[in-house]
Design a protein around this motif. Structure first.
Motif, PDB file in Angstrom:
ATOM      1  N   VAL A 180      50.561 103.628  20.773  1.00 35.32           N
ATOM      2  CA  VAL A 180      49.512 103.701  21.799  1.00 35.32           C
ATOM      3  C   VAL A 180      50.084 103.972  23.190  1.00 35.32           C
ATOM      4  O   VAL A 180      49.365 103.979  24.175  1.00 35.32           O
ATOM      5  N   GLY A 181      51.373 104.180  23.247  1.00 34.45           N
ATOM      6  CA  GLY A 181      51.945 104.476  24.560  1.00 34.45           C
ATOM      7  C   GLY A 181      53.457 104.413  24.539  1.00 34.45           C
ATOM      8  O   GLY A 181      54.064 104.167  23.493  1.00 34.45           O
ATOM      9  N   VAL A 182      54.050 104.644  25.689  1.00 40.22           N
ATOM     10  CA  VAL A 182      55.500 104.533  25.793  1.00 40.22           C
ATOM     11  C   VAL A 182      55.851 103.758  27.062  1.00 40.22           C
ATOM     12  O   VAL A 182      55.101 103.768  28.025  1.00 40.22           O
ATOM     13  N   VAL A 183      56.989 103.067  26.986  1.00 40.51           N
ATOM     14  CA  VAL A 183      57.521 102.442  28.187  1.00 40.51           C
ATOM     15  C   VAL A 183      58.667 103.329  28.666  1.00 40.51           C
ATOM     16  O   VAL A 183      59.563 103.663  27.897  1.00 40.51           O
ATOM     17  N   THR A 184      58.583 103.744  29.913  1.00 42.18           N
ATOM     18  CA  THR A 184      59.588 104.654  30.429  1.00 42.18           C
ATOM     19  C   THR A 184      60.203 104.094  31.698  1.00 42.18           C
ATOM     20  O   THR A 184      59.555 103.399  32.462  1.00 42.18           O
ATOM     21  N   LYS A 185      61.492 104.392  31.836  1.00 44.25           N
ATOM     22  CA  LYS A 185      62.223 103.871  32.990  1.00 44.25           C
ATOM     23  C   LYS A 185      62.599 105.020  33.916  1.00 44.25           C
ATOM     24  O   LYS A 185      63.180 106.018  33.473  1.00 44.25           O
TER      25      LYS A 185
END
Lengths: 541, 404
Positions: A180-185
């Motif tokens: 349902v999504g991505v965590v990006t840095k």
């Protein structure tokens, strides 16, 4: 609530191709790239737009894809392509029985070939070895990887697509068997953000298995390192291939005033392993000599390596027991691409990976992915990337204005790179004619263009300016232009690392490609560069 | 028959030629190129002599302190416009306005007076190429925190037509202009303007002002030295991004000195090879206008400038000394990943005995009795990490000229 319908991971040719395709269909999409666009494999290859002839015998499916895409790209992206044509030449060192097999396979893949006499060939390519036996013409061409990636990104943006560079994907976010999504840095400031979406497309190329691995999905991508040499002159007028089963060092590709000789093939453990080494360079020169005698006399500007992401399906796994297959040879793995629906394979919905393939077929790969995505989203708009021009037409008056303000040679290159941004750059030159001077004299990039590029919101390092403008890629490899770019970085110092750090990083990156070719004029150039930076400017290593 | 033939006309070769000529020798310098001084700052580095004298095989260690110091003293006797003291480094400024050190500095480049200044006025000639006043200002503010830095832009009428078409003016071009008749008048006018501005200020401010003047090279020009010595404030030059007028002027001064001592220069053609007689070099063979000519001499000096100068040619297979094919020291590993750090390849060169005569590979046997090797051709040093480019060239050049 999703922020975007689709998140695309990877800013190489395939990723930006997907971003453009989806944006043209009205799908809201965000592309995340851990470095700069095209910093990976899409800019680290020979720049050959395949006719497919190279794959005709061993991989007919790839060959057909190539010839189809070759014709499409020549039509939609003529400014990124130089229609040089190509030859396949048979030398005394090549297996004689391969020719007939190859002619038949080209016919089957509908690749038009035409034999020309060696005497005609020598006339057209005087540097070519006089001992070639047979020569065939094919519709190969050359393509500028940087340009095509940026053209796709710009076009996508015009359709509402977005991209963030220097954003590394930390992990995918799951909700009940569904991404349902991505965590990006943000690698520039360390900030982490979560982006919600309906579908995640993994187009990370050589890094694709790392992305899938973040949710424990195994994805077998082989990292196949290929090393190439850039010569300081146009040795041939057209692409020259060896007429034999594909091997190391058998393609010469001319680009403007240089020639690229490639490629080696060696499996490596990670996409980061892209340092060219002396052994590879020696091998390339040795094999290249068979087509161009005395090759070592010609100045080499640098060596560079890319990591091909090859997909290995189970039946392709080269085993030690399979006769005739060398375990270390990436060429024995199919060059075709695979689209993996992780819902079907791994029970994870909303996640798809695109792996394998090659630069020539990037558009087709993007189309297939976008078709799949559109279907999932219930979007019925058909793909238009095979017919719509990649670059908007450059208005006549802009050409005229640029030609008045700048020397003739850099005008076309600048217009093709900057497209609609040309107007503002020309305005600057009109206001201050000094900005029309060439900051990078080797690649003919004006001061105004570098200034504009340095100020772009998606430019964060000197190397980004290089990829967008070709600054520092020419003969001097940054000896003069690095210094000259400093005041333009300075003006935007809030965006850049300390000037000494930018300078040192940039010179070290250039050095990486010079180390394995440290001889002749390029070695002298190196001494000059060290004198300038270590002594005159007193920059310390 | 010449007393000596020097192959290579850069800093080391010219200095050797000058010293030998001064000693009454009849010297011919044969030079393919024009040396690399124009690519230098014009200031000369001697490096950390104490450490380098103890570094195995380093040219300093071969010659010893007395010779290194003799080279330094001799050079300054020749050119009083260059000043320096053994063991003392002076402050000067890089083209980016960062402080740096050097051992012998041409008149005008010494930036010592910035230490006592409270204000630095940076002259910014309009449209000067490779000159970035904003960066220099910031670097100066960082290095001299007690100072206020003011940029003073000015325009020179002589270059109006350049400005109009958007062509920048190189530092070399500016320096040439300042030495011309009209340039000298203009310089007086610009400096008078400054004096008048400062006169209007409170005395403490004007007494503590130093003026930085890029694009000017005062050394070897008496009119310029005179004008600049008359200003009520110190005027300091900056070293230049190549090509540099200071380096070029030194090169011209060396050539002039050599010629004035009766030395002869043959330019634009290299020595193809040397004819030998046993363990002696006999004739230098030069190809000029399609013909081969032989020049005989009693002694020879090889000063062909290493890799950059063209005295060492490297191919993918091997490295070669270009005139005699002398054996070269070549390190096993050539490079390191940090570009501006130690680079072993830079130590490539010819190994010599303490008389600078080339020796055989792996032994100390002298190959030719009447040949000396000097400057960048020598093995086991790196001008950029040892900071001793000037020192090695002057010391070995002086030594070879003394012994010839």
């Amino acid at each position: 609530m999703s922020d975007y319908q689709v998140v695309i991971i990877g800013g190489g040719a395939t990723g930006v191709g997907i971003l453009r395709d989806l944006s043209m269909r009205g799908v809201s999409a965000l592309l995340l790239e851990q470095g700069d666009l095209a910093h990976g494999t899409s800019s680290r290859f020979h720049g050959l737009l395949h006719s497919g002839a190279r794959y005709a015998v061993k991989d007919p499916e790839s060959a057909t894809e190539c010839i189809d895409e070759n014709l499409i790209l020549k039509k939609i992206a003529p400014h990124c392509i130089s229609n040089t044509g190509g030859w396949f030449v048979q030398t005394q060192d090549d297996p004689p029985d391969y020719v007939e097999q190859w002619i038949k396979a080209c016919a089957e893949a509908h690749i038009p070939i035409r034999e020309i006499s060696p005497s005609e060939a020598y006339r057209k390519e005087p540097l070519m070895s006089k001992s070639v036996l047979r020569v065939f013409e094919v519709p190969d061409a050359t393509v500028d990887g940087f340009k095509i990636v940026w053209a796709n990104a710009k076009s996508a943006r015009r359709y509402g697509g977005q991209y963030k560079t220097y954003h590394q994907v930390e992990r995918l976010v799951m909700e009940k068997e569904r991404v349902v999504g991505v965590v990006t840095k943000n690698l520039l400031n360390g900030e982490e953000i979560m982006v919600g979406c309906d579908i995640v497309v993994n187009a990370a190329g050589a890094w694709a298995s790392l992305v899938a691995g973040s949710i424990d999905i195994p994805l077998d991508v082989i990292c196949d390192k290929g090393t190439l040499l850039a010569f300081n002159q146009r040795l041939f007028q057209r692409v020259i291939n060896r007429l034999r089963p594909s091997g190391d060092g058998d393609i010469f590709v001319p680009h403007e005033t240089i020639t690229i000789l490639g490629t080696t093939s060696q499996f490596v453990d990670s996409p980061q392993e892209n340092d060219p080494n002396e052994e590879e360079v020696k091998k390339l020169l040795q094999i290249g000599e068979q087509v161009l005698p005395n090759l070592t006399k010609y100045r080499v500007i640098r060596a560079f390596s890319g990591v091909r992401p090859l997909h290995r399906e189970d039946h392709d796994v080269p085993g030690v027991n399979v006769p005739g297959i060398n375990k270390e040879e990436g060429r024995n793995v199919s060059r075709s691409f695979v689209l993996i629906d992780h819902g079907v394979h791994n029970g994870v919905q909303g996640f798809i990976s695109i792996v394998g393939g090659k630069f020539t077929t990037y558009r087709l790969m993007a189309e297939k992915v976008s078709d799949w995505v559109a279907e999932k989203l219930g979007n019925m708009t058909p793909c238009r990337t095979a017919t719509e021009d990649l670059l908007p037409e450059i208005p006549e008056n802009l050409w005229k204005k640029a030609a008045q303000l700048l020397p003739y040679a850099p005008v076309g290159k600048m217009l093709e790179r900057l497209q609609e941004d040309t107007e503002s750059v020309l305005g600057e030159i009109q206001r201050d004619p000094r900005k029309g001077q060439m900051l990078c004299e080797c690649e003919m990039v004006s001061m105004a263009e570098v200034e504009k590029t340095a100020a772009d919101e998606d430019t964060h390092h000197l190397a980004d300016i290089r990829r967008k403008t070709r600054l520092g890629m020419g003969t001097c490899q940054g000896a003069y232009c690095t210094y000259r770019a400093l005041p333009l970085l300075w003006k935007r110092q809030e965006k850049y690392d300390a000037i000494e750090d930018e300078l040192r990083d940039f010179l070290n990156q250039r050095w990486k490609g010079i180390r394995p070719i440290l001889w002749g004029q390029q070695l002298r150039e190196t001494e000059l560069t060290r004198a300038i930076y270590a002594s005159i400017l007193q920059v310390r290593g | 028959m010449w007393d000596g033939i020097i192959i290579g006309g850069g800093l080391a070769g010219l200095l050797a030629g000058i010293r030998a000529s001064e000693r009454g020798k009849h010297i011919l310098i044969i030079s393919e190129g024009v040396g690399s001084l124009t690519y230098s700052s014009g200031a000369l580095d001697f490096g950390d002599a104490g450490q380098l004298l103890n570094q195995e095989n380093h040219p300093y260690a071969l010659l010893g302190e007395t010779s290194i110091r003799a080279g330094m003293d001799y050079f300054q006797r020749l050119f009083p416009d260059y000043q320096g003291k053994w063991g003392v480094t002076q402050n000067l400024l890089t083209p980016l306005g960062s402080p740096r050190k050097a051992s012998i500095v041409p008149y005008g480049q010494n930036a010592e007076s910035l230490q006592d200044a409270r204000r630095i006025v940076l002259m910014a000639p309009d449209g000067m190429k490779d000159f970035f006043p904003e960066i220099i200002k910031t670097n100066l503010e960082r290095s001299y925190p007690q100072c206020v830095v003011e940029v003073y832009p000015f325009r020179v009428g002589a270059f109006e037509s350049w400005h109009a078409i958007g062509k920048s003016v190189t530092g070399m071009e500016y320096a040439k202009y300042w030495q011309s008749g009209p340039g000298i008048s203009e310089l007086k006018r610009v400096l008078n303007c400054l004096t008048m501005i400062f006169d209007g200020e409170v005395s403490s401010k004007k007494n503590e002002t130093a003026v930085l003047f890029p694009g000017i090279a005062t050394a070897f020009s008496d009119p310029l030295k005179e004008i600049l010595s008359e200003t009520p404030f110190p005027v300091i030059e900056m070293t230049a991004f190549p090509p540099s007028a200071s380096g070029h002027n030194l090169y011209c001064a060396l050539k002039q000195k050599f010629k004035s001592l009766g030395g002869e220069l043959l330019f634009g053609t290299g020595v193809q090879r040397i004819e030998l007689q046993g363990k002696l070099c006999d004739k230098a063979i030069v190809k000029s206008k399609g013909r081969y000519t032989a020049f005989s001499a009693r002694s020879f000096i090889l000063a062909t400038g290493g890799i950059f100068g063209g005295g060492i040619e490297v191919t993918p297979e091997a490295a070669q000394e270009t005139v005699l094919g002398l054996p070269l020291y070549v390190p096993a590993e050539l490079t390191n990943s940090e570009f501006l750090g130690e680079q072993p390849y830079a130590h490539m060169g010819i190994e010599v005995d303490s008389e600078l005569r080339p020796t055989g590979p792996g032994n100390k046997e002298v190959l030719f009795e009447n040949l000396r090797v000097i400057g960048r051709m020598l093995a086991h040093w790196d001008p950029w990490t040892d900071n001793c480019g000037g020192g090695v060239s002057l010391a070995t050049g002086w030594f070879a000229g003394e012994k010839l």
